[in-house]
Motif scaffolding. Structure first.
Motif: not given
Lengths: 102, 847, 141
Positions: B156, B158, B477, B479-480, B482, B484, B489, C18, C126-127, C130-131, C134-135
Motif C-alpha cells: 500500500r 499513500d 495509490r 485512482y480510477e 468511476m 456512476r 445500482f 451504498h 460513490h467513488y 469509497e476512496t 480506504d484512505l
C-alpha cells in the motif's frame, strides 16, 4: 507542477487548470483560406511572455487570461474577462484557436 | 568480530534480532543494520559487481554506493548498510550465479576485459542477426540488478500533501542549526531520521517549492515557501588499480563499523587520505585494535604510485611508491564533494573551485538556501590525482557500472569528449550511486586526458530523483474515477453487463441485445441516458449566444420546441451534437453526448468569456437522471403514469414539456434517437430510481448500449467521435441542412470554404449484399486500393440486412452506388443507401 | 424548472447510499446562485466572482437560482491528516474548491475543529467516498 494564481482562488497547482493556448485574434470578417488556417492552426510559440487562456476546471470554473513567461513559467499577470451582465456584448477582440477539448 | 562494548556505540546488546541470510540464521542487535550484523558475523563479500562480477564489500556505510545491495523480503536492491535489522527478514544475494563467494559469472572478470569493453553492447552480439533471440535471452539473464518477484510486490502506498514555511533537507549539524534558526512552520527531513527529523529522502526540488519526500510507504509532497538544503558532502574515493577490492573503504565506513556498531573491521590497515577524515578513521581503527601500518596524508606527502592487490578479490596488500604493505583494510579518502544535486535541480549554477578541487553551488534561486557542506563549507583537502598508477589491476572510475580508466580513455579516443556524451557512452555515473562516487572522478579524468581543466569539462545535468525510489511509491495509490449514473445500482441488480464509456460505467446489455432491440420495436423499452451532458443556458442573450455557437438557428425556435444541433469548431470540425430545447424566452436546455458534457460546457463558457453575453451556462449533467422510454407502447405507458395530456397533439414530436410522471416532476423531451415513438424524461438524480422503477413496473424492458447502437444505426444516426473524426465537417458528414444563413457562427468560414473547394470524402449508409458483417474500421476498396472505411456496422433483424456507415469518395456517394468492402482479405459487395434504413420518413417518430 | 428539484413524497436516493462508514449529508439543500449572492439566507459559499453555493432547506430568493441538491454528493470526515492525503488545498484557506484524489473537483469547508465537509459531483460521489474510507484505513482508522 508549477503554481498558477487563479484570479479568484489564488495560487494552485497547475494540474487543476486546463491550458487553452495563446490568445489569438479571430478574423473580424470572412478570412481567406490562408487567413483562416493562420488563425486556426498557427501559433507564435514565443520564448518569452505570452498571453494565454486558462480554465480553472478542477476549481472555480473561471476562464481567464494569463501573461506567462514560457521560459520560466512565471505568471506575471492574470485577468478575468470583463463580465457583461446587462451590457451589449463586445465584438470579438481576442479569441480562440481551434483547440477544443474532446 | 564484535568487540567489547564501547562508549557511544549505537547498538543495544540486550535486544537481539535474528534474520535469515542465504539459509543461515544471523543475529544482530537493535541499532545494527543488516549489513553491520553480517559484517560482525564474518561476511566480507556483499555483492558481485554489475559487469565483471567482481566481489565487493562494504565501502561507504552511508547508503551511497552499490556494494551492499541485496534482496530483502523480495524487495531487490536494498542497501544493507542502512537497512535496520529486523526479526525474520529474509536476505538474499543478487546478481550471482552460484554464491557470492563463488560466482560463476565472475569469468567475465578473467576473460571479459577484451570482450566487454565500454560500449560493447552497441557493437557485439549484433551479427549474425539470426542468433539475436539467443543473445537476447543471455543478455536478459545477465543484465540489470536485482529481480522483482514474478507477481511483483503489492504494497500500500499513500501520498500526503504538506505545506510548510521552511523545509530543511538534511539533519546534520548545519541542517539542525538552520531548522532551529528558521521562523514559522519549520520541518526538518533526513534520510536517517532522528533528532526530531522526519525520516525520508527528498527526491528533488521542483517548481513552486514542491519537494517530494520518499518515506517508504508514504510519499510526502511538500510545498515550501523556503527550502534549506543541508545535504552535506559526499566522501570521494580515489582512483587507482584495485580500488574496488573487498577491504577498501571510505572513512565513514570505518567510522560506523567501529564507533556505531563496535566492530573491528580488520587486522591491519593502510590509510591514504586527502583530508582529516582519513586521519580520524586511523584513530578509530587503532581504538578497536586494528594495526594501522601506514598513513599517507596527501596534503603533505606527494605520491605517484598507488595500487591495491588482492587474492580472490579481497585486499591483501597496498603498494605505495614501490613499497608494499600487507593489510586487509585500506581507507581511502579523496576529500568531500558538496552534495549539490538538489540545488542544481532547483536552478542553481555549479562552479568548479580549482583550489579545493570540488564543485560548489552558486546563484541559488530566491526561495532556496544552502548551508554547511552542501554549500561548499568544507575544510581544505588536497586535490588528488585523476588516477594513480602502480599495477595492472582494474582501475575503476565508476564501481556501479564497472567503468575503468581504460574505458574512459577509449571513449575519448572514439570522440566522446564532452562529459554528457562520455557519460552516456560509458554509463559512468548512471548506476545506483547516480554519480555520488564517480561524477567528480569522471570529470577529473576527462580534464586530464583532454588537457583542459574541470571547469571547462563542467558537470552533467542534475535531475530527480536524488536517490533510488520505488516506482510504486511514485505511482501512488491507484485512482480510477468511476462515474456512476443515479441508476447504476438498478443495472447491477438487474445483472447487466457493464462497460466503460469514458469515465462512465454503462450497461452493455441486460441479456440478449437482439431481444432488447425487438422489445423497442415491438412493445416498450427503457434505457438509462443519465450520462448525457445537460446544460442550462439562461439569460437575455441566451438565444443570441446559441445562434453564434451553432450553425443552426435557435432565435426562431418556439418555446416548448426542440431542435437537433451540431457544434463545430472554427476549423470546421464536428465537435459534438445533441438537442436544444427552448423552455422559455430566455431559457434553453441543451443536451450533449455522454463524453462531451464537460468539454461542451467549457466551450460555451469560453466563448461567452470571449463575447461577453448576458447568459448563464449551468452544467446540470449530474443533477439530473434521464431515461429514454421508447417503443410503440410508450405513449400508453407514459399516459398511465401522468395526469398530463400526452396525446400526439399535446406532446408532438420535438416538443418539450414539464410533466409529472409517477409523482416525479420531469422534463419530457419527445425525440427519437432509437427510431420509435419515444420520450426522454429528465428528473432530479435523487428521484431517478423511483422513476425507473415505475417505468419498469409498467412493462418497459431495460435495454443497454449495444441494442441502442443497433437501433440508432437503423436510423443512420451518426455518433460523433465514432462515425466522425477530426477531419469530418458538416458537408462531408452529410448535414448541409444544419447550416443556416447568418452573419456569424463558430465554424461558418470553414464551412463556406469547404463548400467552395468541395469535399474529399462523404459519410454514407450502406447495406451488405450478403450476410457478412464487416468489422468497424474495414476498408472500402476500389481496384484493390483502399478509398474509404467502415465506421459502424451491425446486423439488423428489423431491416433484414447487415447495415452500416462508411466514408467513401464523393464520386461513390450516390444512392445505389456499388461498393466493395474488404473483410478478412476478401472483397464483398455492398450498396450505398442514403436514406435511413428503417422508417425513412420518420412516421414512427411522429405517430 | 421543477424537474430540477427532488419531489416531496419520494425517497431521496443519496449517491452515497451504498458506501459504508461515511457520514453522508447529501440530502442537504444546495442552491447555486449566479450573480449577486449578498444578503441571502443560509450558508453562502462563494465559488467564483459570479457564482455561489447556498446550503439550506429553503430556496434562496435571488433572480438566478439553480437547485443543485441532487447534483452534489456531500459528506463529512474527521482529521487534517486524512484531508492531507486527499488534497493539496490549503486547509487554512477554506472553504475552497479544488482538486482532490488527483483530479476530482471538490468544494471543501471546515465544520469546526478537524471536521471537514466535502461536496463532489454526485456521479463521482460513490467513488470518492469509497476512496476516502480506504484512505482512512491507511491511517489506521
Amino acid at each position: 507542477m508549477f503554481l498558477l494564481a487563479c484570479p479568484h482562488c489564488g495560487p494552485r497547482s497547475v494540474d487543476e487548470f486546463k491550458y487553452q493556448g495563446e490568445v489569438t485574434r479571430r478574423p473580424p470578417e470572412r478570412p481567406t483560406l490562408r487567413e483562416l488556417t493562420d488563425y486556426v492552426y498557427f501559433r507564435d510559440n514565443v520564448a518569452g511572455v505570452q498571453r494565454e487562456w486558462w480554465y480553472h476546471g478542477t476549481g472555480c470554473g473561471l476562464w481567464f487570461v494569463a501573461e506567462r513567461d514560457t521560459r520560466t513559467n512565471e505568471v506575471l499577470r492574470t485577468e478575468i474577462p470583463e463580465p457583461s451582465r446587462g451590457r451589449t456584448p463586445a465584438p470579438v477582440e481576442a479569441a480562440v484557436p481551434d483547440t477544443p477539448a474532446v | 568480530m564484535r568487540i567489547a562494548p564501547q562508549p557511544g556505540e549505537r547498538i543495544d546488546r540486550r535486544k537481539p534480532f535474528t534474520f535469515e541470510y542465504d539459509g543461515a540464521k544471523i543475529t544482530g542487535f537493535e541499532g545494527d543494520t543488516i549489513g553491520s550484523a553480517l559484517y560482525a558475523a564474518g561476511r566480507r563479500v556483499f555483492s558481485r559487481s554489475f559487469k565483471y562480477h567482481r566481489p565487493r564489500g562494504l565501502l561507504c556505510c552511508s547508503g551511497d554506493c552499490p556494494n551492499c545491495m541485496m534482496t530483502v523480503d523480495g524487495v531487490p536492491n536494498v542497501r544493507l548498510c542502512v537497512e535496520p535489522v529486523r526479526d525474520g527478514a529474509v536476505v538474499r544475494a543478487q546478481n550471482v550465479l552460484g554464491s557470492l563467494d563463488r560466482d560463476l559469472l565472475s569469468i567475465t572478470d578473467k576473460i571479459g576485459g577484451p570482450f566487454t569493453p565500454v560500449g560493447f553492447y552497441y557493437r557485439t552480439m549484433i551479427r549474425p542477426r539470426r542468433l539475436w533471440p539467443l543473445y537476447e535471452k543471455f543478455l536478459r539473464n545477465v543484465a540489470g540488478l536485482g529481480k522483482i518477484g514474478e507477481n511483483g510486490t503489492h504494497r500500500r502506498y499513500d501520498t500526503e500533501h504538506r505545506r510548510v514555511d521552511v523545509l530543511v533537507i538534511g539533519g546534520g549539524r548545519a541542517g539542525r542549526e538552520a531548522a532551529a534558526r528558521a521562523e514559522g512552520d519549520v520541518l526538518l527531513v533526513d534520510e536517517h531520521g532522528g533528532g526530531g527529523a522526519l525520516k525520508g529522502r527528498a527526491l528533488g526540488i521542483y517548481e513552486g517549492g514542491l519537494v517530494p519526500v520518499d518515506a517508504g510507504d508514504v510519499l510526502y509532497r511538500f510545498r515550501a515557501e523556503r527550502i534549506v538544503v543541508a545535504t552535506g558532502g559526499i566522501e570521494q574515493p580515489l582512483v587507482f588499480p584495485g580500488n574496488d577490492l573487498v577491504g577498501v573503504m571510505l572513512p565513514n565506513g570505518v567510522r560506523r563499523l567501529t564507533r556505531d556498531w563496535s566492530i573491528k573491521p580488520g587486522e591491519r590497515a593502510v590509510v591514504v587520505t586527502a583530508d582529516d577524515a582519513g586521519l580520524e578513521a586511523a584513530g578509530d581503527l587503532r581504538a578497536v585494535g586494528t594495526e594501522v601500518a601506514r598513513v599517507v596524508d596527501l596534503r603533505s606527502e606527494r605520491i605517484v604510485q598507488l595500487a591495491a592487490v588482492g587474492k580472490r578479490g579481497r585486499l591483501s596488500a597496498v603498494l605505495v611508491d614501490g613499497e608494499a604493505v600487507d593489510c586487509d583494510v585500506l581507507v581511502m579518502s579523496g576529500g568531500r564533494q558538496p552534495a549539490y544535486s538538489l540545488l542544481a535541480q532547483a536552478g542553481a549554477r555549479v562552479e568548479y573551485e580549482p583550489r579545493r578541487g570540488i564543485f560548489v553551488p552558486t546563484e541559488l534561486p530566491e526561495n532556496v538556501e544552502a548551508v554547511g557542506s552542501a554549500a561548499g563549507d568544507l575544510e581544505g583537502a588536497a586535490v588528488p590525482a585523476a588516477s594513480y598508477d602502480g599495477g595492472d589491476g582494474k582501475c575503476f572510475v565508476c564501481i556501479c557500472e564497472d567503468v575503468t580508466e581504460k574505458d574512459v580513455k577509449r571513449a575519448l579516443a572514439e570522440g566522446f569528449d564532452s562529459i554528457e556524451l562520455a557519460k552516456r557512452y560509458t554509463t559512468a555515473t548512471m548506476g545506483p550511486c547516480q554519480g555520488r562516487l564517480c561524477h567528480l572522478q569522471s570529470i577529473r579524468m576527462l580534464a586530464r586526458e583532454t588537457e583542459t581543466d574541470e571547469a571547462a569539462i563542467g558537470t552533467t545535468t542534475a535531475r530527480p530523483p536524488w536517490g533510488p525510489v520505488e516506482l510504486g511509491l511514485l505511482a501512488g495509490r491507484h485512482y480510477e474515477a468511476m462515474k456512476r449514473s443515479p441508476l447504476h445500482f438498478r443495472h447491477e441488480e438487474a445483472g447487466a453487463t457493464m462497460m466503460w464509456t469514458g469515465a462512465w460505467r454503462r450497461p452493455f446489455a441486460y441479456g440478449d441485445p437482439a431481444a432488447e432491440v425487438r422489445a423497442v420495436h415491438e412493445s416498450l423499452g427503457v434505457i438509462d441516458v443519465s450520462t448525457l451532458g445537460k446544460i442550462i443556458v439562461e439569460g437575455p442573450d441566451a438565444a443570441e449566444l446559441l445562434e453564434r455557437l451553432y450553425p443552426n438557428r435557435f432565435a426562431d425556435l418556439a418555446v416548448g420546441r426542440i431542435r437537433y444541433g451540431v457544434l463545430t469548431t472554427d476549423g470546421g470540425r464536428i465537435m459534438d451534437d445533441g438537442t436544444v430545447a427552448r423552455l422559455g424566452d430566455d431559457l434553453f436546455y441543451v443536451t450533449t453526448t455522454s463524453t462531451g458534457s464537460e468539454s461542451v460546457c467549457e466551450w460555451f463558457e469560453w466563448w461567452n468569456a470571449v463575447w461577453g453575453y448576458d447568459a448563464e451556462i449551468v452544467n446540470v449533467t449530474g443533477a439530473l437522471a434521464a431515461v429514454n422510454l421508447a417503443g410503440p407502447q410508450a405513449r400508453e405507458a407514459l399516459g398511465a403514469l401522468t395526469d398530463a395530456d400526452v396525446s400526439n397533439d399535446a406532446l408532438k414530436y420535438l416538443d418539450a414539456k414539464e410533466i409529472t410522471v409517477a409523482g416525479v416532476p420531469c422534463l419530457a423531451l419527445r425525440i427519437g434517437f432509437v427510431g420509435e415513438l419515444g420520450y426522454e424524461l429528465h428528473c432530479a438524480a435523487s428521484a431517478g430510481e423511483h422513476l425507473w422503477d415505475a417505468l419498469v413496473a409498467r412493462g418497459a424492458v431495460p435495454f443497454g448500449l449495444e441494442p441502442q447502437r443497433v437501433l440508432r444505426l437503423e436510423k443512420a444516426h451518426v455518433i460523433v467521435g465514432q462515425d466522425t473524426d477530426s477531419e469530418s465537417n458538416l458537408l462531408s458528414a452529410g448535414m448541409p441542412w444544419i447550416v443556416k444563413e447568418k452573419p456569424d457562427f463558430v465554424g461558418k468560414w470553414a464551412v463556406e470554404l469547404v463548400e467552395e473547394r468541395g469535399i474529399r470524402e462523404r459519410l454514407v449508409g450502406f447495406t451488405m449484399d450478403g450476410g457478412l458483417l464487416p468489422p468497424e474500421g474495414a476498408q472500402v476498396v476500389e481496384n484493390g486500393k483502399s478509398t474509404g472505411r467502415v465506421t459502424s456496422s451491425r446486423v439488423s433483424e428489423q431491416v433484414g440486412k447487415v447495415i452500416g456507415l462508411a466514408w467513401v469518395r464523393p464520386e461513390r456517394a450516390d444512392d445505389g452506388t456499388r461498393l466493395s468492402i474488404r473483410i478478412a482479405g476478401a472483397d464483398h459487395p455492398a450498396t450505398v443507401t442514403l436514406a435511413p434504413f428503417y422508417d425513412a420518413e420518420g412516421a414512427k417518430l411522429r405517430s | 424548472m421543477r424537474f430540477m428539484s427532488h419531489p416531496e413524497g419520494v425517497e431521496f436516493a443519496s449517491p452515497l447510499r451504498h458506501v459504508d462508514g461515511i457520514d453522508d449529508v447529501s440530502h442537504l439543500g444546495k442552491w447555486e446562485i449566479r450573480g449577486d449572492a449578498h444578503g441571502l439566507d443560509g450558508e453562502v459559499i462563494r465559488i467564483s466572482p459570479d457564482r455561489a453555493l447556498v446550503v439550506g432547506d429553503r430556496r434562496p430568493d435571488a433572480p438566478r437560482v439553480y437547485d443543485m441538491t441532487a447534483a452534489l454528493a456531500a459528506f463529512e470526515v474527521e482529521g487534517e491528516d486524512l484531508m492531507r492525503r486527499l488534497t493539496e488545498l490549503d486547509l487554512d484557506e477554506l472553504p475552497a474548491i479544488g482538486s482532490i484524489l488527483r483530479g476530482t473537483p471538490a468544494l471543501i469547508e471546515r465544520r469546526g475543529g478537524e471536521r471537514f465537509r466535502l461536496y463532489v459531483p454526485q456521479e463521482l460521489g460513490h467513488y470518492v467516498a469509497e476512496t476516502v474510507v480506504d484512505l482512512a484505513k491507511g491511517l489506521g482508522r
